[in-house]
Scaffold this active site. Structure first.
Site, PDB file in Angstrom:
ATOM      1  CG  LEU A   1      -1.978   1.056   1.410  1.00 30.82           C
ATOM      2  CD1 LEU A   1      -3.087   0.819   0.446  1.00 30.82           C
ATOM      3  CD2 LEU A   1      -2.797   0.939   2.737  1.00 30.82           C
ATOM      4  CG  HIS A   2       2.141   2.965  -3.080  1.00 32.15           C
ATOM      5  ND1 HIS A   2       1.881   1.632  -3.586  1.00 32.15           N
ATOM      6  CD2 HIS A   2       2.149   3.564  -4.357  1.00 32.15           C
ATOM      7  CE1 HIS A   2       1.643   1.483  -4.966  1.00 32.15           C
ATOM      8  NE2 HIS A   2       1.739   2.438  -5.300  1.00 32.15           N
ATOM      9  CG  LEU A   3      -1.528   8.600   0.887  1.00 34.25           C
ATOM     10  CD1 LEU A   3      -2.779   8.622   0.075  1.00 34.25           C
ATOM     11  CD2 LEU A   3      -1.866   8.953   2.438  1.00 34.25           C
TER      12      LEU A   3
END
Length: 252
Positions: A120-122
């Site tokens: 997951l990467h914002l």
DNA sequence: GTTCTAGAAC
DNA sequence: GTTCTAGAAC
């Protein structure tokens, strides 16, 4: 070829062991890295770290889908942590914008609805979208703020407080539906103008950013001149606040 | 995610 | 002839 698992490998290591050229900052819950192929002047990725003793493991942190599958409370907890640190990164970018350019412009914070890398990467990305690395339609459409592929973090967080049926619908994240959006025609996100190809779009985005720069610098300059005039008035004994007092007396 | 490149589009 | 896109990568 880029390693599709690179982000997972960063997240499992102690942040201090990562190269300085990659790591921007870290907290107990997240680490922030420079995007290796930035699609704007400022482009960072905020990644969740595995918490000791937590039921949410590395595999659960693979994507929004796997995280939502772990349960609503766990998902909210991880996303809130990412958002908090992303807001801090945004403030740091704004300081850097002031420092380097003398003004600041909008910054978007969000997820790709269909991720292209594991873990997951914002994304925390400046709205100029001016970058050598932005090379094709997929790159552009994946960050278009109104197209729907880019999921603003505030919108994702709002799912938790919406009707359960809406929450269930949104967390499906139907990849087929979202991927269609990447094929949409090129349209400037700011002025809605259609662009016939990528080189034309890139020139246009550059122009849009120059317009913002010119306007913002003008604002700064006008403010500076106004403050200078006020200062001179006060220094010469012509205090504008005295005018008001005289006026009031005359009105009596 | 990128690079490379065939052939479509201009 | 050159520019540009889009799909394969063993």
């Amino acid at each position: 070829m880029a390693n599709l698992f690179a982000l997972r490998n960063y997240a499992r290591k102690a942040p201090s062991t990562l190269p300085q050229s990659l790591l921007f900052s870290s907290s107990s819950r997240t680490l922030t890295i420079y995007d290796t192929y930035p699609k704007a002047i400022f482009h960072f990725l905020v990644l969740p770290r595995v918490q000791a003793g937590s039921a949410v493991g590395l595999d659960d942190l693979d994507s929004l889908r796997t995280l939502f599958a772990r349960g609503k409370d766990s998902a909210r907890d991880v996303l809130n942590a990412l958002n908090e640190d992303a807001q801090g990164i945004k403030r740091e970018i704004e300081l850097e914008m002031q420092e380097r350019y003398g003004f600041k412009w909008p910054i978007w914070i969000g997820f790709h609805s269909v991720p292209s890398m594991h873990h997951l990467h914002l994304h925390v990305i400046s709205s100029d979208l001016c970058s050598e690395r932005l090379k094709n339609k997929k790159h552009y459409n994946s960050f278009h703020p109104k197209l729907g592929f880019f999921l603003h973090v505030d919108d994702v967080l709002s799912w938790f407080d919406s009707e359960p049926s809406y929450y269930e619908k949104m967390i499906q994240l139907d990849h087929k539906e979202y991927e269609k959006l990447l094929k949409e025609d090129l349209v400037c996100w700011k002025c809605e103008a259609s662009m016939k190809n990528i080189p034309t779009l890139k020139a246009h985005l550059q122009e849009e950013w120059y317009k913002v720069a010119k306007r913002e610098k003008g604002k700064v300059e006008r403010k500076r001149k106004m403050e200078e005039r006020e200062k001179q008035k006060i220094e010469s004994g012509d205090d504008p606040s005295q005018h008001t007092e005289k006026k009031v007396k005359l009105d009596d």
